[in-house]
Design a protein around this motif. Structure first.
Motif, short mmCIF file in Angstrom:
data_model
loop_
_atom_site.label_atom_id
_atom_site.label_comp_id
_atom_site.label_asym_id
_atom_site.label_seq_id
_atom_site.Cartn_x
_atom_site.Cartn_y
_atom_site.Cartn_z
N GLY A 268 7.79 15.09 -41.96
CA GLY A 268 7.64 15.30 -43.43
C GLY A 268 6.65 14.66 -44.15
N ASP A 269 6.46 14.99 -45.46
CA ASP A 269 5.80 14.17 -46.29
C ASP A 269 6.66 12.98 -46.80
OD1 ASP A 269 4.17 16.09 -45.95
OD2 ASP A 269 4.02 17.07 -47.86
N ILE A 270 5.97 11.98 -47.12
CA ILE A 270 6.69 10.87 -47.67
C ILE A 270 6.04 10.53 -49.00
CG2 ILE A 270 7.18 8.24 -47.32
CD1 ILE A 270 6.51 8.94 -44.42
N THR A 271 6.54 10.41 -50.10
CA THR A 271 5.91 10.20 -51.40
C THR A 271 5.50 8.77 -51.57
OG1 THR A 271 7.51 11.93 -52.22
CG2 THR A 271 6.43 10.80 -53.94
N VAL A 272 4.35 8.70 -52.12
CA VAL A 272 3.87 7.21 -52.71
C VAL A 272 3.40 7.33 -53.81
CG1 VAL A 272 2.12 5.65 -52.19
CG2 VAL A 272 2.91 6.84 -50.32
N THR A 273 3.93 6.59 -54.65
CA THR A 273 3.72 6.34 -56.07
C THR A 273 2.59 5.37 -56.46
OG1 THR A 273 5.77 7.35 -56.67
CG2 THR A 273 4.53 6.57 -58.52
N ASN A 274 1.54 5.63 -57.17
CA ASN A 274 0.54 4.48 -57.12
C ASN A 274 1.14 4.04 -58.73
OD1 ASN A 274 -1.65 3.08 -58.46
ND2 ASN A 274 -2.97 4.08 -57.00
N GLU A 275 1.81 3.17 -59.02
CA GLU A 275 2.57 2.66 -60.17
C GLU A 275 1.11 2.20 -61.26
OE1 GLU A 275 5.85 0.63 -59.08
OE2 GLU A 275 7.21 2.23 -59.40
N THR A 276 0.28 1.72 -60.82
CA THR A 276 -0.85 1.28 -61.49
C THR A 276 -1.55 2.41 -62.16
OG1 THR A 276 -1.28 -0.70 -59.99
CG2 THR A 276 -2.86 -0.40 -61.48
N GLN A 277 -1.81 3.42 -61.25
CA GLN A 277 -2.72 4.60 -61.79
C GLN A 277 -1.73 5.58 -62.10
OE1 GLN A 277 -6.02 5.76 -59.34
NE2 GLN A 277 -6.16 3.83 -58.41
N ASN A 278 -0.61 5.53 -61.96
CA ASN A 278 0.39 6.49 -62.43
C ASN A 278 0.05 7.70 -61.94
OD1 ASN A 278 2.84 7.36 -63.74
ND2 ASN A 278 1.86 7.70 -65.75
N ILE A 279 -0.03 8.02 -60.36
CA ILE A 279 -0.46 9.11 -59.83
C ILE A 279 0.55 9.03 -58.40
CG2 ILE A 279 -2.68 9.79 -60.45
CD1 ILE A 279 -3.74 8.38 -58.10
N LYS A 280 0.82 10.25 -57.92
CA LYS A 280 1.58 10.35 -56.84
C LYS A 280 0.62 10.88 -55.68
CE LYS A 280 6.17 11.29 -58.73
NZ LYS A 280 6.71 9.86 -58.48
N PHE A 281 1.00 10.52 -54.35
CA PHE A 281 0.30 11.12 -53.29
C PHE A 281 1.27 11.20 -52.07
CE2 PHE A 281 -1.08 6.87 -53.03
CZ PHE A 281 -1.08 6.49 -51.67
N PHE A 282 0.97 11.95 -51.05
CA PHE A 282 1.65 11.92 -49.80
C PHE A 282 1.24 11.54 -48.64
CE2 PHE A 282 3.05 15.40 -52.45
CZ PHE A 282 4.36 15.13 -52.66
N VAL A 283 2.05 10.79 -47.87
CA VAL A 283 1.48 10.33 -46.52
C VAL A 283 2.64 10.76 -45.41
CG1 VAL A 283 0.45 8.25 -47.26
CG2 VAL A 283 3.01 8.37 -46.81
N THR A 284 2.15 10.59 -44.20
CA THR A 284 3.12 10.84 -43.31
C THR A 284 3.13 9.96 -42.32
OG1 THR A 284 1.32 11.91 -41.88
CG2 THR A 284 2.45 13.66 -43.28
N THR A 285 3.99 9.98 -41.39
CA THR A 285 3.84 8.86 -40.14
C THR A 285 3.73 9.36 -38.81
OG1 THR A 285 5.42 7.06 -39.18
CG2 THR A 285 6.64 9.00 -39.79
N PRO A 286 2.92 8.72 -37.93
CA PRO A 286 2.59 9.22 -36.75
C PRO A 286 3.64 8.71 -35.68
CG PRO A 286 1.47 7.34 -36.98
CD PRO A 286 2.06 7.49 -38.34
N LEU A 287 4.90 8.47 -36.23
CA LEU A 287 6.23 7.86 -35.24
C LEU A 287 7.04 9.01 -34.98
CD1 LEU A 287 6.73 4.48 -36.82
CD2 LEU A 287 5.08 5.06 -35.06
N SER A 288 7.63 8.85 -33.73
CA SER A 288 8.71 9.61 -33.27
C SER A 288 9.96 9.34 -34.07
CB SER A 288 9.03 9.45 -31.75
OG SER A 288 9.16 8.11 -31.52
N ILE A 289 10.91 10.06 -33.66
CA ILE A 289 12.18 9.75 -34.40
C ILE A 289 12.80 8.62 -34.07
CG2 ILE A 289 13.59 11.10 -32.95
CD1 ILE A 289 14.17 11.01 -36.57
N GLU A 290 12.64 8.08 -32.79
CA GLU A 290 13.08 7.03 -32.09
C GLU A 290 12.34 5.67 -32.85
OE1 GLU A 290 11.95 9.49 -30.61
OE2 GLU A 290 13.63 10.31 -29.30
N ASP A 291 11.05 5.99 -32.75
CA ASP A 291 10.25 4.90 -33.50
C ASP A 291 10.25 4.57 -34.90
OD1 ASP A 291 9.07 4.28 -31.17
OD2 ASP A 291 7.35 5.28 -31.47
N ILE A 292 10.68 5.60 -35.74
CA ILE A 292 11.05 5.49 -37.05
C ILE A 292 12.38 4.76 -37.25
CG2 ILE A 292 11.96 6.76 -39.06
CD1 ILE A 292 9.97 8.98 -38.24
#
Lengths: 644, 644
Positions: free
Chosen positions: B598-622
């Motif tokens: 899934g996508d994970i929301t990141v808010t850049n509070e300084t620039q007041n914008i949002k973007f998305f990241v993911t994680t390369p981890l398995s469910i166990e590693d998460i």
């Protein structure tokens, strides 16, 4: 009247004074000089100011053996600087890794009856060849290279008279340990120890050099053996027989005192932590658990030592609770050991093999663990010198060290079963091709970022005042004043940086206190400045503002360094005045009263009392020290010359 | 369907997952583990918390080869700690100085088709024997020793197909340099490089291991060769023929991709400063003036290399403007080299001989001068890794390095006149007696003053916020994050101390800024965390408060370390979002959205914008990383157990 061996050498090199007057000022000119990568940086910085194009000696040699770890750019920068400087000034330069300076010099350059001035306290090693060899600070080494005489007090000559033969498993190191047991770390001050008697011919040059090398720990000006058939055999083996001459004391030579040693009666000896003078029979401390053994240094691990180790380790292994290392003394020793099969038994026994260098002896690697107990074949065991502050370092012969490595506890080698050892000097040693650089073309000398200019010091006032910043006990070593060890050696050419660590094992607040107080005065007990020749031990207190040191007495080599760098050395007229002074007292010293014989008034302004001190300096040295050091004095002379 | 060599090994060790699904999570259990004195301190601290009495592997071995300078008590304290811990847990322990871990393991322990998990990134060296060998961080090494599976993504298998024969003067190192020239430092990520084809039988085990060792620089999970008659001959020579089994890919084995290399066409190659992936023909840089040559490391200087060097230096000397050193790989190599006459030509040529250790490769000594140009046979040349910040390190085969040492400039060895070289593996290698300690009795393990407990880290919040404390480019290495070198390696077990030097070559203000900001976030480009396995590169940012790292992608080994120590690894969904972020921006990350897909929301509070990241981890590693690391997770589990 007949002459001693030492006197015959001095006669050949004296250019000033009267050698029949013991204790008087004489000047001798060096035929040869040597330096190494730790102390010679200052030598070349000074030489650069002396206005000569080429060294004036018959031979000057530069070695790379101390600063060899290369944890960052600093050591390699220093090596490049030295290679360039030696090419510029006509100095022979050894490659890093070729070997320990004194041992390489024995192999390639030492000549009986000539005089060597070396920028290292163990320079007397060459006395094993019948050479007069004296250790000095880097500045005096530069002066010698420039052809200037070295001024010293004409030494008293002690006859160390050897009779009998060394018993099995008791090697030559035990002879010098016995000398130290008898006279301790200042028993040799002002003297040359000259070895005589029928025991001499039982010792080869390597064994003799072990003795003259570690003789430095007695505080002696030098130690020397005659040059005889054994010396000739050594020089033949190194393809230098044409440089050999016989040299022995005249029958009616007169000595100032005598030490009799019957070799037949010697037992394995060991110096306890943390002074080379605390010597006892190994029996007294046998069974002490140890952690580490170091086989190496300028004192031991010539080929005879490596053969002895191979003989012991042929059928024995290092204990599971001991870490042991061998530093062979030179690449020649490595090549011969390989050829003769001495190396693989040592490798097989579990011993680490390092390159030829000073290494662990001055804390450049192989530091023991916390509270670590180490048995070493090195000449010196001052506190913390190994690199570990709370070390417990014992000094012994290779056989004692090896037996202890095998048993895991301090062991008398006579209790260990190993074959009888016999060593014949090889008729011919391998001559390696690439131990020394060829001169290179130098457009510009590279000064690395760690290499700082020599600081400028002011001329002294007629009256100097200051707080007693440290009150020190007896036997303060140059290791105390300016630390050894892999962490500090690379910054020896950077006075502002190394000064931050001055007296670190005694009082870490000293450098900051000295700066805050804008300098001051040190008070010390006996034998202040014993140990190595490092002149930084004079420069860094001076850099921190120390104007004078009042001590009960001074070690010879350090005294000369204090003069060169303008720290006024004073001695108590009455030793009991030492007791009365407290750290923190404010003293005022009338330096204008300074003469070789006269009293100098010191006012303790805190306690409102006066006492008297004297100076151990000659009239010439007083003049130098008043100038604030030799470089100031010389600069002033050349300024006068320019303005005249 | 037939299996590849790698798949046959995995089949033997897999305990979880499906090896037919490339990229899926699998668990493999180690037959053997290895560790060394730099990384294994953390391994044993972790093992001490896992509640086992004895390691659960067939064999675990501890080596002492990295932290060998002993500038003070720290290294020796670490060695004592490791000797005691290994005795306690039933781990075989090598003496310091016995040799470099990977090379000693090849000689004494590696077994075809078995699985080795090693606490060092060059662990794939054993792939030369047909062993599946994977490098991990110290914590994963501890888990493996405790019998826990190692979870990895099932690698893709690349067929590196070798044809022809290596030309004269072009040795095996050039094969792996060619692989790096083709796929660079991240071309191997997620893959095993399996060597096949008729060229394989032209290479002996030492040559194969040079290739699999340095294969680590491609980012590959491992590299592996078949086990054949050459492997049998190697194991026979080391008295271990009974452990040999043949191992080759099935005829119908399928590979995921292929790299074809015709050995006939290979020329001498060299990696330029400062990445092992910047490979060009030596011809392109010949004539470049050099200052230093280092012959050694886990990649080269087995006996075949030493013979090749002896062959070259028989009639050649090191240039007057070059300082050259040889680190033989093991004591076995020393003993054999001595026996066979390989050593004295090297000594005679002016080369320094160090003890077997990693040494200069990771900056433990032999650092070049300021701006120094060094040609090395080592696997790695990241900036400053040599110990000198502005170093210029080239990587090459021994023959190229030797020719360059002789000429003083980078030289194609085909232009140097030396006899044709022929090497036959000895029928039998010398077996030394005392390379490994016998277990000692341990009443109490000694923790030296430099050995600090593992820091405690908190569980992550559902939302983590913080400032972007560093915005980093591509290919940040673990050397950048946690420096190598003799000055820093001894404090690797002291997290508070080593953290003060994190990112020192990039921004010396980082540690203080991180502390002042009470932590934050790092942003990086591609291949973040390439290089060594040191888990301190995960621990010290975590210690400084780094909660998450957003990168374009991560190196495999470092990714596992981040999970173990609770730093959240995130990857940009759109790489262009990297551009938009500025250092100093405040980010808020919704960690509660973290799933494998899934996508994970990141808010850049300084620039007041949002973007998305993911994680390369398995469910166990998460799950693990949310707990703030594996130790937290395990402690919590055992707490639950206690309270249940």
């Amino acid at each position: 009247m007949g002459l001693t061996v030492a006197e015959k050498c001095i006669k050949r090199s004296i250019v000033y004074g009267d050698m029949t007057k013991r204790g008087s000022r004489i000047g001798i000119r060096a035929h040869q000089t040597l330096g190494h990568d730790l102390n010679a940086i200052m030598t070349f910085l000074a030489l650069d100011q002396l206005g000569i194009d080429h060294v004036k000696t018959e031979l000057s040699v530069q070695y790379m053996d101390h600063n060899m770890i290369q944890a960052d750019y600093k050591n390699a920068d220093d090596h490049r600087f030295l290679q360039e400087m030696t090419s510029k000034y006509g100095v022979v330069c050894a490659r890093p890794g070729s070997g320990i300076c004194h041992q390489l010099h024995l192999e390639y350059f030492g000549i009986p009856s000539k005089t060597l001035i070396g920028g290292d306290s163990h320079t007397p090693c060459q006395g094993g060849l019948g050479m007069l060899a004296i250790g000095v600070g880097g500045f005096d080494a530069a002066m010698a290279m420039a052809g200037e005489p070295l001024y010293i007090k004409m030494p008293y000559i002690t006859n160390v008279h050897l009779t009998g033969h060394l018993p099995e498993k008791v090697s030559a190191k035990n002879i010098v340990l016995e000398v130290l047991r008898r006279i301790d770390v200042k028993g040799g001050v002002g003297k040359i120890l000259e070895y005589t008697g029928p025991g001499v011919k039982t010792l080869n040059v390597a064994e003799r050099s072990t003795i003259t090398n570690m003789g430095a720990e007695t505080g002696a000006t030098s130690s020397i053996f005659p040059s005889d058939e054994n010396t000739k055999a050594w020089m033949h083996a190194f393809h230098r027989e044409e440089d050999w001459i016989p040299l022995s004391a005249d029958k009616d030579a007169q000595y100032d005192d005598v030490i009799e040693i019957n070799l037949d009666k010697l037992v394995p000896l060991i110096a306890l932590p943390s002074s080379p003078g605390k010597v006892v029979p190994v029996r007294e401390v046998e069974g002490t658990k140890i952690d580490q053994v170091m086989l190496g240094s300028c004192t031991n691990t010539a080929l005879n030592d490596v053969k002895s180790l191979a003989n012991i380790f042929q059928n024995n292994e290092v204990s599971d609770t001991v870490d042991a290392a061998l530093y062979p003394s030179t690449k020649t020793v490595i090549a011969e050991s390989i050829k003769r099969g001495f190396f693989n038994p040592i490798v097989n026994a579990g011993i680490r093999i390092f390159e030829p260098m000073c290494g662990g002896c001055n804390g450049c690697g192989f530091a023991p663990q916390t509270h670590g107990v180490s048995v070493r074949t090195t000449p010196r065991n001052f506190p913390g010198r190994s690199g570990t502050k709370d070390d417990q370092v014992y000094l012994a012969a290779p056989e004692t060290a090896a037996a202890s490595a095998i048993k895991g506890v301090i062991t008398d080698p006579r209790d260990l079963d190993f074959p009888e050892y016999h060593y014949d000097l090889p008729n011919e040693f391998i001559q390696l091709d690439n131990l020394f650089y060829n001169p290179i073309h130098v457009d510009e000398v590279h000064y690395g970022p760690n290499l700082k200019p020599i600081p400028h010091f002011d001329r002294h006032q007629d009256t100097e005042s200051g707080e007693v910043l440290l009150k020190l006990p007896n036997n303060i070593t140059t290791d105390h004043i300016c630390p050894a060890g892999a962490l500090y050696l690379p910054i020896r050419s950077n006075i502002p940086e190394i000064s931050r660590h001055s007296f670190m094992t005694i009082d870490t607040t000293f450098p900051d206190r000295a700066k805050a107080a804008n300098g001051g005065i040190l008070v010390a007990g006996e034998n202040y400045g014993q140990g190595s020749s490092r002149e930084q031990a004079a420069i860094i207190p001076r850099y921190l503002g120390i104007k004078a040191i009042i001590a009960k007495d001074f070690a010879r080599l350090h005294l000369a360094n204090l003069v060169n760098w303008g720290v006024v050395p004073l001695t108590f007229k009455n030793d009991e005045d030492y007791q009365a002074i407290n750290q923190g007292d404010d003293l005022k010293i009338n330096l204008n009263e300074m003469t070789p014989d006269g009293d100098i008034t010191v006012t303790n302004e805190t306690q409102n009392i006066k006492f008297f001190v004297t100076t151990p300096l000659s009239i010439e040295d007083i003049e130098t020290v008043k100038w604030g050091g030799r470089l100031n004095q010389m600069r002033n002379r050349s300024d006068e010359h320019v303005t005249a």
